[in-house]
Design a protein around this motif. Structure first.
Motif, short mmCIF file in Angstrom:
data_model
loop_
_atom_site.label_atom_id
_atom_site.label_comp_id
_atom_site.label_asym_id
_atom_site.label_seq_id
_atom_site.Cartn_x
_atom_site.Cartn_y
_atom_site.Cartn_z
N ASP A 94 69.72 2.55 -12.94
CA ASP A 94 69.67 2.65 -11.48
C ASP A 94 69.24 4.05 -11.12
O ASP A 94 70.00 5.00 -11.28
N ALA A 95 68.02 4.19 -10.69
CA ALA A 95 67.48 5.51 -10.31
C ALA A 95 67.25 5.60 -8.81
O ALA A 95 66.59 6.52 -8.34
N THR A 96 67.78 4.64 -8.05
CA THR A 96 67.55 4.59 -6.61
C THR A 96 68.77 5.12 -5.85
O THR A 96 69.88 4.62 -6.02
N ALA A 97 68.56 6.13 -5.03
CA ALA A 97 69.66 6.70 -4.23
C ALA A 97 69.94 5.82 -3.01
O ALA A 97 69.05 5.13 -2.50
N PRO A 98 71.18 5.83 -2.52
CA PRO A 98 71.49 5.11 -1.28
C PRO A 98 70.72 5.68 -0.10
O PRO A 98 70.19 6.79 -0.15
N SER A 99 70.68 4.89 0.97
CA SER A 99 70.07 5.39 2.20
C SER A 99 70.94 6.49 2.81
O SER A 99 72.12 6.63 2.47
N ALA A 134 77.31 4.42 -8.14
CA ALA A 134 78.01 4.52 -9.41
C ALA A 134 77.19 5.22 -10.48
O ALA A 134 77.75 5.77 -11.44
N ALA A 135 75.87 5.22 -10.33
CA ALA A 135 75.00 5.88 -11.31
C ALA A 135 74.86 7.37 -11.04
O ALA A 135 74.19 8.08 -11.79
N GLY A 136 75.48 7.85 -9.97
CA GLY A 136 75.41 9.27 -9.65
C GLY A 136 74.24 9.66 -8.76
O GLY A 136 74.03 10.85 -8.49
N ILE A 151 72.16 -1.36 -5.58
CA ILE A 151 73.27 -1.89 -6.38
C ILE A 151 74.55 -1.91 -5.56
O ILE A 151 75.25 -2.92 -5.49
N GLY A 152 74.86 -0.81 -4.93
CA GLY A 152 76.07 -0.72 -4.12
C GLY A 152 76.47 0.73 -3.92
O GLY A 152 76.30 1.56 -4.82
#
Length: 198
Positions: free
Chosen positions: A103-108, A176-178, A134-135
């Motif tokens: 998961d390399a995508t940051a939240p909005s 969760a992936a940071g 992801i969440g």
């Protein structure tokens, strides 16, 4: 992209064509370091996106005694890591495989941050939640440019403040992936004056 590190237990060359074994452990691919590779055996690995079938990293050059690999900047997705071993007379083993996700995508970015001074020592914050592929795990709270707390909800009560003082706040979402979003637009509030006692 995400960085991964994977290790495997070397084949001892006596049970050919048994393949290298992954061991339970921690990390992105849930494997752990195995014993040192045997000097007369060479190893090769590849990484395939299991959703698209596209090969992200094709079979690498055979490497003597290798029992670990690190790959950087893998895009978000579901993958299969495969490794095989070859002996000195070109016999090639079966393939060991291990599935993993990155998961390399940051939240909005959080929006709608508000700050409300409720006393001489407390400011309450609230904001609109972020979204993530992801969440969202939680939010980092910043005061005057420095992180002061995390929150698993879309609110935070900042206590222990000084009276009649202006404080500036921003928040950022993380998963969760940071991966962490950019900080929100700021909000500020001034604590109430101290109450005089007679």
């Amino acid at each position: 992209g995400a960085d991964i590190s994977v290790s495997w237990q070397g084949n001892d060359g006596t049970t050919y064509p048994d393949y290298p074994q992954f061991l339970p452990g921690g990390g992105d691919i849930t494997v752990a370091l195995g014993p040192t590779g045997y000097p007369d055996l060479t190893y090769s690995y590849r990484i395939t996106n299991t959703s698209t079938g596209n090969v992200y990293l094709d079979w690498t050059t055979w490497t003597l005694g290798q029992t670990s690999a690190s790959v950087s900047s893998i895009p978000t997705g579901d993958y299969r890591f495969e490794v095989k071993v070859k002996d000195e007379v070109e016999n090639i083993s079966n393939i060991a495989s291990q599935s993993f996700s990155t998961d390399a995508t940051a939240p909005s970015v959080p929006t709608g941050l508000t700050a409300n001074a409720v006393s001489a020592s407390q400011i309450n914050l609230s904001w609109t939640g972020s979204t993530d592929n992801i969440g969202v795990t939680g939010y980092k709270v910043y005061r005057n440019g420095s992180q002061i707390a995390t929150s698993s909800t879309t609110s935070y009560n900042n206590t222990g403040l000084s009276p009649s003082t202006t404080y500036n706040y921003t928040v950022a979402a993380y998963d969760a992936a940071g991966n962490t979003s950019a900080q929100s637009s700021p909000a500020s509030a001034t604590t109430q004056a101290a109450t005089e006692t007679v």
